[in-house]
Design a protein around this motif. Structure first.
Motif, mmCIF file in Angstrom:
data_model
loop_
_atom_site.group_PDB
_atom_site.id
_atom_site.type_symbol
_atom_site.label_atom_id
_atom_site.label_comp_id
_atom_site.label_asym_id
_atom_site.label_seq_id
_atom_site.Cartn_x
_atom_site.Cartn_y
_atom_site.Cartn_z
ATOM 1 N N PHE A 119 80.157 11.070 -52.679
ATOM 2 C CA PHE A 119 79.540 12.303 -53.179
ATOM 3 C C PHE A 119 78.873 13.086 -52.053
ATOM 4 N N MET A 120 78.282 12.386 -51.085
ATOM 5 C CA MET A 120 77.634 13.066 -49.976
ATOM 6 C C MET A 120 78.647 13.856 -49.152
ATOM 7 N N ILE A 160 75.890 -3.078 -56.017
ATOM 8 C CA ILE A 160 75.220 -2.378 -54.926
ATOM 9 C C ILE A 160 76.234 -1.745 -53.981
ATOM 10 N N VAL A 161 77.261 -2.505 -53.609
ATOM 11 C CA VAL A 161 78.282 -1.970 -52.705
ATOM 12 C C VAL A 161 79.017 -0.807 -53.366
ATOM 13 N N GLY A 162 79.305 -0.941 -54.648
ATOM 14 C CA GLY A 162 80.007 0.132 -55.354
ATOM 15 C C GLY A 162 79.188 1.402 -55.440
ATOM 16 N N LEU A 163 77.899 1.275 -55.801
ATOM 17 C CA LEU A 163 77.039 2.456 -55.899
ATOM 18 C C LEU A 163 76.831 3.101 -54.530
ATOM 19 N N SER A 164 76.708 2.284 -53.485
ATOM 20 C CA SER A 164 76.549 2.828 -52.131
ATOM 21 C C SER A 164 77.794 3.595 -51.705
ATOM 22 N N SER A 165 78.958 3.043 -52.014
ATOM 23 C CA SER A 165 80.214 3.721 -51.675
ATOM 24 C C SER A 165 80.357 5.025 -52.452
ATOM 25 N N LEU A 166 79.979 4.983 -53.735
ATOM 26 C CA LEU A 166 80.058 6.188 -54.556
ATOM 27 C C LEU A 166 79.117 7.265 -54.026
ATOM 28 N N ALA A 177 81.568 14.852 -50.148
ATOM 29 C CA ALA A 177 82.104 15.921 -50.994
ATOM 30 C C ALA A 177 81.137 17.103 -51.022
ATOM 31 N N PHE A 178 79.837 16.827 -51.091
ATOM 32 C CA PHE A 178 78.834 17.887 -51.090
ATOM 33 C C PHE A 178 78.883 18.675 -49.783
ATOM 34 N N ILE A 179 78.982 17.945 -48.655
ATOM 35 C CA ILE A 179 79.035 18.616 -47.353
ATOM 36 C C ILE A 179 80.274 19.510 -47.266
ATOM 37 N N GLY A 180 81.419 18.982 -47.711
ATOM 38 C CA GLY A 180 82.642 19.772 -47.678
ATOM 39 C C GLY A 180 82.549 21.024 -48.525
ATOM 40 N N TRP A 181 81.958 20.895 -49.698
ATOM 41 C CA TRP A 181 81.825 22.049 -50.598
ATOM 42 C C TRP A 181 80.869 23.096 -50.014
ATOM 43 N N GLU A 182 79.757 22.640 -49.444
ATOM 44 C CA GLU A 182 78.780 23.572 -48.893
ATOM 45 C C GLU A 182 79.325 24.329 -47.693
ATOM 46 N N LEU A 183 80.253 23.713 -46.961
ATOM 47 C CA LEU A 183 80.814 24.372 -45.784
ATOM 48 C C LEU A 183 81.825 25.462 -46.150
ATOM 49 N N LYS A 184 82.456 25.350 -47.318
ATOM 50 C CA LYS A 184 83.512 26.308 -47.657
ATOM 51 C C LYS A 184 83.105 27.337 -48.712
#
Length: 283
Positions: free
Chosen positions: A18-19, A8-14, A21-28
């Motif tokens: 990804f969240m 659970i901790v691993g999937l939450s961290s992953l 990374a998505f925000i960073g990609w959408e901004l650029k």
């Protein structure tokens, strides 16, 4: 697995990685899937926050109410669905009226009113139990749907009216995306809340079932006597009575856990009145 398990901790961290990374990609990226720059408009950002709460409420309540009436009250799936029917019908009737009212009153006023009414309907369901009647539950749901119907047209109009024309298309898609995201969060949060609170209430109630509890001893004695009158061997009556007591404790814990879920929805909606006030024009 448990909340502290490695999985659970691993999937939450992953998911968090990804969240971001998505925000960073959408901004650029020059052509983003979700134009996050629309959130630079403060009144639109406030409306998006309310839309997140709106999605959590409408999807979360559609999940929690049928589950409550089936698990706690013993309804069939068909009857559980029928509890929601009056609310769905009133929602269709409220939409056009709310649209007309949106033309006469400020958007933040309509949104704030809807948030308060929906929160009130959930707080009323906080005290619902196995004895709460069908029409009373249906009335609580209906009241909540009135609140959602009042706020939705004003929420969309208030969010899009503050954007420049070049951002309208992205703003429309983003507000719908945020609403759906709120629905996913709402269902997950309520499922986790009811599970955790069930464990809490079950442990608390079980701790009170001691040899010094006269009510518990009386119940065990009556159930054991009833089993004995039905021909159950004396060696098994005590075990049967304790099993019945455990079932009663679990049922009460379930009812209290769902009540906590309804209270959580009410509190979140009432807190949502604050960002609704941020939708007011600055002048």
């Amino acid at each position: 697995e448990g909340w502290n398990s490695n999985l659970i901790v691993g999937l939450s961290s992953l998911g968090a990685i990804f969240m971001f990374a998505f925000i960073g990609w959408e901004l650029k990226t020059p052509q983003p899937l979700v134009n996050l720059r629309v959130f630079s408009v403060s009144r639109y950002a406030a409306a998006a926050m309310v839309a997140l709460i709106f999605g959590a409420g409408i999807y979360g309540s559609s999940y929690l109410v049928p589950l409550f009436v089936q698990v706690v009250q013993g309804y069939t799936p068909t009857l559980a669905g029928e509890v929601l029917i009056p609310g769905g019908l009133i929602l269709g009737l409220v939409f056009p009226i709310a649209g007309r009212l949106t033309d006469r009153f400020p958007a933040y006023y309509m949104v704030g009113t809807g948030l308060f009414v929906f929160g009130l309907s959930n707080m009323l369901m906080y005290d619902a139990n196995v004895d709460t009647g069908f029409w009373r539950m249906a009335l609580f749901v209906l009241l909540g749907r009135v609140g959602l119907g009042v706020m939705m047209p004003a929420l969309n109009a208030g969010a899009l009216s503050v954007l420049p024309p070049a951002m309208l298309a992205q703003g429309t898609g983003t507000i719908n995306f945020v609403r759906q995201l709120g629905g996913a969060f709402g269902v997950s949060l309520l499922a986790a809340t009811t599970e955790v609170r069930f464990g809490f209430h079950a442990d608390t109630l079980a701790a009170t079932q001691t040899a010094g509890n006269g009510t518990t001893l009386e119940l065990i004695g009556r159930v054991a006597g009833l089993d004995s009158s039905w021909g159950v061997p004396v060696t098994q009556t005590s075990a049967g009575a304790l099993n019945y007591l455990g079932q009663m404790v679990a049922a009460q814990a379930q009812s209290l856990a769902y009540g906590d879920g309804f209270a959580l929805v009410a509190i979140v909606f009432w807190v949502g009145i604050l960002p609704a006030l941020w939708m007011r024009p600055k002048n």
